[in-house]
Enzyme design. Structure first.
Site, mmCIF file in Angstrom:
data_model
loop_
_atom_site.group_PDB
_atom_site.id
_atom_site.type_symbol
_atom_site.label_atom_id
_atom_site.label_comp_id
_atom_site.label_asym_id
_atom_site.label_seq_id
_atom_site.Cartn_x
_atom_site.Cartn_y
_atom_site.Cartn_z
ATOM 1 N N ASP A 1 0.923 -1.103 -0.021
ATOM 2 C CA ASP A 1 -0.043 -0.185 0.161
ATOM 3 C C ASP A 1 0.988 1.047 0.129
ATOM 4 O O ASP A 1 0.589 2.150 0.606
ATOM 5 C CB ASP A 1 -0.935 -0.120 1.290
ATOM 6 C CG ASP A 1 -2.073 1.117 0.959
ATOM 7 O OD1 ASP A 1 -2.432 1.258 -0.174
ATOM 8 O OD2 ASP A 1 -2.834 1.523 2.074
ATOM 9 N N ASN B 1 1.049 7.174 2.933
ATOM 10 C CA ASN B 1 1.525 6.332 3.828
ATOM 11 C C ASN B 1 2.984 6.612 4.098
ATOM 12 O O ASN B 1 3.972 5.714 4.526
ATOM 13 C CB ASN B 1 1.483 5.158 3.350
ATOM 14 C CG ASN B 1 -0.097 4.597 3.561
ATOM 15 O OD1 ASN B 1 -0.780 5.199 4.453
ATOM 16 N ND2 ASN B 1 -0.421 3.626 2.996
ATOM 17 N N LYS C 1 2.008 4.525 -1.036
ATOM 18 C CA LYS C 1 1.461 5.971 -1.671
ATOM 19 C C LYS C 1 2.192 7.005 -0.866
ATOM 20 O O LYS C 1 2.145 6.790 0.402
ATOM 21 C CB LYS C 1 0.079 5.728 -1.788
ATOM 22 C CG LYS C 1 -0.770 5.374 -0.495
ATOM 23 C CD LYS C 1 -2.090 5.243 -0.608
ATOM 24 C CE LYS C 1 -2.735 5.000 0.601
ATOM 25 N NZ LYS C 1 -4.304 4.720 0.452
#
Length: 192
Positions: free
Chosen positions: A148, A153, A150
């Protein structure tokens, strides 16, 4: 050196023996919302320090079949001396919620920096890409895949360094080597 290690170990053990309760933390501001819960900037009344507290509803973990994900996240957060992820200081539960008390990073996330600034300099871009690659490499070296990645994050320390967050979709490279994951995977759907 040995004395410092012994003292640090004693402090960690003492912290683990504490009984925490959500009332010991004063909510300051909601700083993030995600699929697995809200993250608050909080002040711990016993040491007056600011932390980030992730609040996760346990019933959501069960209904969304996210138990493995939260266990993976916890395993990642408790890794000692990981310079590329936020530090988990405490975790505790009550009847309805799971709480992670983590390092508060005042630099915000990379997405908000991009929105605020529109364009980063070439030097800044190279720096953030290099640190992100080092963080991902460290993550993979320790046997995990983030899944995840991105700008939301990637948090920034007050010095401007990258820290990875949101390990809810992460998995171990060799998932089947973990006996707990094998056990949970074998549960019938009506039990989960």
């Amino acid at each position: 050196m040995k004395t410092q290690f012994v003292q640090a170990e004693a402090n960690i053990k003492r912290a683990h023996r504490r009984n925490f309760h959500v009332d010991q933390f004063i909510k300051i501001k909601l700083i993030g919302q995600g699929a697995s819960g809200d993250v608050w900037a909080v002040r711990y009344i016993l040491d007056n320090k600011i932390y980030a507290m992730k609040v996760i509803r346990k019933s959501d973990l069960v209904s969304k079949n996210q138990i493995i994900n939260i266990l993976s996240e916890r395993d990642i957060l408790i890794q000692p001396n990981n310079p590329w992820s936020v530090q988990l200081y405490y975790s505790f539960v009550d009847t309805d919620y799971l709480y992670y008390v983590m390092e508060f990073l005042p630099g915000g996330d990379l997405m908000n920096l991009l929105i605020k600034r529109s364009v980063l300099t070439e030097t800044e871009t190279q720096f953030f890409i290099a640190e992100t690659l080092l963080a991902i490499n460290n993550f993979h070296t320790n046997g995990y895949i983030h899944r995840d990645m991105k700008p939301d994050n990637l948090l920034l320390t007050k010095e401007g360094h990258i820290r990875l967050i949101d390990f809810g979709l992460s998995t171990k490279k060799d998932r089947n080597s973990d006996p707990l994951i094998k056990l949970i995977d074998e549960f019938p759907d009506d039990v989960q």
